[in-house]
Design an enzyme around this catalytic site. Structure first.
Site, PDB file in Angstrom:
ATOM      1  N   PHE A 141      61.992  59.763 133.418  1.00  0.00           N
ATOM      2  CA  PHE A 141      61.639  60.769 132.407  1.00  0.00           C
ATOM      3  C   PHE A 141      60.466  61.586 132.926  1.00  0.00           C
ATOM      4  O   PHE A 141      59.424  61.027 133.269  1.00  0.00           O
ATOM      5  CB  PHE A 141      61.279  60.132 131.060  1.00  0.00           C
ATOM      6  CG  PHE A 141      61.035  61.167 130.000  1.00  0.00           C
ATOM      7  CD1 PHE A 141      62.104  61.758 129.337  1.00  0.00           C
ATOM      8  CD2 PHE A 141      59.758  61.593 129.698  1.00  0.00           C
ATOM      9  CE1 PHE A 141      61.894  62.758 128.380  1.00  0.00           C
ATOM     10  CE2 PHE A 141      59.532  62.592 128.749  1.00  0.00           C
ATOM     11  CZ  PHE A 141      60.608  63.162 128.087  1.00  0.00           C
ATOM     12  N   ASP A 226      54.478  60.579 139.405  1.00  0.00           N
ATOM     13  CA  ASP A 226      54.299  60.978 138.010  1.00  0.00           C
ATOM     14  C   ASP A 226      53.541  59.867 137.276  1.00  0.00           C
ATOM     15  O   ASP A 226      54.117  58.845 136.910  1.00  0.00           O
ATOM     16  CB  ASP A 226      55.672  61.247 137.373  1.00  0.00           C
ATOM     17  CG  ASP A 226      55.576  61.608 135.893  1.00  0.00           C
ATOM     18  OD1 ASP A 226      54.519  61.348 135.270  1.00  0.00           O
ATOM     19  OD2 ASP A 226      56.559  62.125 135.341  1.00  0.00           O
ATOM     20  N   LYS A 255      48.663  62.611 129.125  1.00  0.00           N
ATOM     21  CA  LYS A 255      48.466  61.614 128.057  1.00  0.00           C
ATOM     22  C   LYS A 255      47.026  61.128 127.825  1.00  0.00           C
ATOM     23  O   LYS A 255      46.291  61.726 127.066  1.00  0.00           O
ATOM     24  CB  LYS A 255      49.395  60.432 128.311  1.00  0.00           C
ATOM     25  CG  LYS A 255      50.867  60.792 128.056  1.00  0.00           C
ATOM     26  CD  LYS A 255      51.731  59.569 128.024  1.00  0.00           C
ATOM     27  CE  LYS A 255      53.205  59.844 127.807  1.00  0.00           C
ATOM     28  NZ  LYS A 255      53.583  60.065 126.429  1.00  0.00           N
TER      29      LYS A 255
HETATM   30  N1  PLP Z   1      56.281  62.145 132.591  1.00  0.00           N
HETATM   31  C1  PLP Z   1      56.251  60.925 132.053  1.00  0.00           C
HETATM   32  C2  PLP Z   1      56.295  59.733 132.953  1.00  0.00           C
HETATM   33  C3  PLP Z   1      56.151  60.745 130.675  1.00  0.00           C
HETATM   34  O1  PLP Z   1      56.119  59.518 130.157  1.00  0.00           O
HETATM   35  C4  PLP Z   1      56.112  61.896 129.845  1.00  0.00           C
HETATM   36  C5  PLP Z   1      56.054  61.771 128.389  1.00  0.00           C
HETATM   37  O2  PLP Z   1      56.365  60.774 127.810  1.00  0.00           O
HETATM   38  C6  PLP Z   1      56.144  63.161 130.449  1.00  0.00           C
HETATM   39  C7  PLP Z   1      56.231  63.252 131.805  1.00  0.00           C
HETATM   40  C8  PLP Z   1      56.090  64.408 129.606  1.00  0.00           C
HETATM   41  O3  PLP Z   1      54.828  64.537 129.037  1.00  0.00           O
HETATM   42  P1  PLP Z   1      54.583  65.528 127.795  1.00  0.00           P
HETATM   43  O4  PLP Z   1      55.314  64.942 126.631  1.00  0.00           O
HETATM   44  O5  PLP Z   1      53.093  65.531 127.615  1.00  0.00           O
HETATM   45  O6  PLP Z   1      55.111  66.855 128.190  1.00  0.00           O
END
Ligand code: PLP
Length: 406
Positions: A141, A226, A255
């Protein structure tokens, strides 16, 4: 008129005026303190999900609220047309704490990943190499924007919005042979979560990540890490890559970085930073004084209160206690995670949604992922007593379930 204390009115307004992309639980929170949240009726909940790994220093931390209030009285926003002291300071602190030499600030995880994807492509473009493919993992994700739904290895997120951004390929997570087979002379980057958070808290195998780094070195490919969910102390290290003994070329954060004030950060080496020239990327809000002051304060609190060690200690304790519950109650299929990012997968007879609802009724907040896993990602300040109250309540629920099944 404020609708703050009337749940019926809040729900009414939400249904009428908000796009219905979420399916909220039947509760609205109006305040918090530490790891506790209070709903419209004054009922207390232990926040075991922390705004999905966002409220790193808990709710209403006095130092963070003061820093935000003080900064808001001085300067909330000014554009990137000018130097921003707190932005420069935060960039320096993140670089000194990590492998990185340069940072770009945005406002969310998806934006941080968008920047990472653009940066990887820009890096090869300016080198005069025709490399643009990004390999990601199945069940990953990476966000909800057009490029990040293409990066996300779960078609359910992109199907209705096709055609998706081209140039992405997906391989089995933790399968190095699959990864080798997917690499071509067009591969620019391999983009991975070190723990797949949104698909059930699946950690990467250490030998897989070491092999990914080796493959990237051999073929001149960039490794994008990520750490939107795993970064800033969550896993018991400042950054999750430290557990693996390898460095990425690009890392994304969001986050927990500013404790709830929206922020995203894309970090990279000096060499990779050559992928962005003046005017190639930007953001109106990204790096603004309010958000970067909040993030600087979160970094102060993490150091002053030893929160990385706390995440490690309480995380280990919870993993031990939950593994012990698994040995006792066969309804638990697996316990996975690292530090304060933990997934508890139940056998199919127990629904994660049901477990989430029962926990909510008993005053504990968790998230359900898929049919059978609940995730916990509490604030890094969580105490042993709070963590144990969650484990003990879960045991009581499992005991009651076991009785019913007999
Ligand atoms: N990357 C990862 C690993 C995530 O867990 C998330 C969100 O849960 C995102 C990207 C996307 O982040 P945002 O919701 O702040 O756009």
């Amino acid at each position: 008129m404020s609708i703050e204390s009337d749940l019926y009115l809040i729900k009414d307004y939400d249904k009428k005026y908000c796009m219905q992309v979420f399916s909220p639980l039947d509760v609205a929170f109006v305040k918090g303190k530490g790891c506790t949240l209070y709903d419209t009726e004054g009922k207390k909940y232990l926040d075991m999900i922390g705004g999905i790994a966002v409220n790193s220093v808990g709710h209403a931390h006095p130092k963070l609220t003061k820093a935000i209030a003080d900064q808001s009285k001085k300067l909330i926003h000014c554009s990137n047309y000018y130097y921003i002291p707190s932005r420069s300071e935060l960039a320096g602190r993140l670089c000194k704490k990590s492998f990185a030499d340069k940072v770009f600030f945005s406002n969310s995880g998806a934006e941080a990943n968008e920047a990472a994807i653009k940066l990887a492509r820009g890096y090869f473009h300016y080198k005069g190499e025709d490399k643009y493919e990004i390999i990601t993992a199945k069940m990953s994700f990476h966000g909800r924007t057009m490029a990040t739904i293409a990066a996300t290895g779960q078609p359910k997120f992109s199907k209705p919005f096709e055609p998706v951004t081209p140039g992405f390929k997906y391989v089995e997570y933790n399968n190095i042979d699959d990864l080798y087979a997917a690499v071509t002379d067009k591969t620019a980057a391999i983009m991975l979560e070190l723990i797949q958070g949104e698909s059930g808290v699946h950690p990467a195998a250490p030998d897989f990540i070491v092999a990914v780094r080796k493959l990237c070195n051999e073929k001149g490919i960039l490794f994008i890490d990520d750490e939107i969910q795993t970064g800033v102390g969550r896993t018991g290290k400042m950054f999750c890559y430290e557990h693996y003994g390898v460095y990425p070329d690009i890392m994304t954060l969001a986050k927990g970085l500013a404790g709830g004030v929206p922020i995203g950060a894309t970090l990279c080496t000096e060499e990779v930073a050559s992928g962005f020239h003046v005017g190639d990327h930007g953001s109106t809000f990204g790096g603004n004084p309010l958000a970067t002051t909040a993030a600087n304060t979160v970094l102060d609190i993490i150091t002053e209160e030893n929160l990385i060690a706390n995440a490690d200690l309480i995380g280990d304790m919870m993993l031990d206690k939950l593994q012990a519950l698994k040995a006792k109650y066969p309804m638990i299929h697996q316990v996975r995670g690292r530090g304060l990012l933990i997934g508890i997968e139940f056998n199919p007879i127990i629904s994660a949604a049901m477990m989430k609802d029962v926990l909510l009724e008993k005053g504990f907040l968790v998230s359900a992922i898929g049919a059978s896993t609940i995730r916990i990602a509490p604030p890094l300040i969580i105490s042993k007593t709070e963590a144990m109250s969650f484990v003990n309540t879960l045991e009581k629920i499992l005991k009651a379930q076991a009785k019913q099944m007999r």
